[in-house]
Write an enzyme that holds these catalytic residues in place. Structure first.
Site: not given
Length: 243
Positions: A6, A35, A108, A48, A33
């Protein structure tokens, strides 16, 4: 069950930085993962929050800073500077590194607060430039972004991100919009929702799994992946169960 780091190995290193991604890869995890957002000058960057206040020693909104300005701030400030100067990376910098890694990247698209014009197209362009089409998943809380990406690149898997408690009939929903994956928050997730995804052939990747009880539960329910701040712990545990 796959393990995604993450925002990289964010449990120990400054999140969404090349350092965190490199350290995550060393754990043997299956994926990362991250962003993406857009700077003032249209550079796709990995961060993020919409502002840089929490994750760097600077202040202001990503959308109001050029990439050259953004690079001046230290993302390791949140770790007390113990790793030295660690900049916010561009997504292109990440792609250059990821093309040589055996990792799947869950990208993301951060369009839930500001709908960045062209973010989907610019992100996809970089994925294609570095030949990562078969090594990525697109996801977003703003499902219009992944609907758009499905129009642009129907061959690339997309995941519907949902906050707690998510959807009970998530499998039907994802199938209806041709999303291959469902990405629910772990709090409030039910076996019924997982079973509904199974019914429609939808993969379930759960965030953010940072404790053993949650990890054991989603494994028992047959989820396909977990997204964790501590990929090394999760990966070792999953490997022990699969022996």
């Amino acid at each position: 069950m796959k393990v995604f780091a993450h925002r990289g190995y964010s449990g120990r290193y400054p999140e969404n930085t090349m350092l965190a991604f490199q350290k995550a890869a060393e754990t043997g995890c299956d994926g990362i993962e991250l962003d993406v957002q857009l700077t003032k000058d249209g550079t796709v960057v990995v961060i993020h929050d919409e502002s840089i206040d929490r994750t760097t020693d600077g202040a202001g909104f990503v959308k109001d800073l050029t990439y050259e300005e953004l690079k001046e701030f230290n993302a390791d400030a949140v770790c007390g500077g113990i790793h030295g100067f660690v900049p916010v990376p561009s997504f292109e910098e990440y792609c250059k590194w990821a093309k040589d890694q055996e990792l799947v990247t869950n990208i993301e698209i951060k369009t839930g607060v500001y709908y960045y014009e062209g973010l989907e197209e610019k992100t996809l362009e970089l994925v294609r430039k570095y030949g990562l089409e078969k090594k990525v998943i697109f996801s977003s809380f703003n499902h219009t972004s992944i609907i758009r990406l499905k129009e642009l690149a129907p061959e690339i898997p997309c995941g519907a991100l949902l906050d707690h408690p998510g959807l009970g009939n998530a499998g039907y929903y994802c199938d209806r919009y041709h999303f291959e994956c469902y990405h629910p928050g772990v709090k409030g997730l039910t076996k019924e929702a997982v079973d509904n995804c199974r019914k429609y052939g939808i993969l379930v990747n759960v965030w953010t799994v940072n404790d053993m009880s949650a990890l054991e539960q989603v494994y028992e329910w047959g989820c396909d992946g977990v997204i964790s701040n501590f990929p090394e712990v999760c990966k070792r545990w999953v490997q022990s169960k699969d022996l």
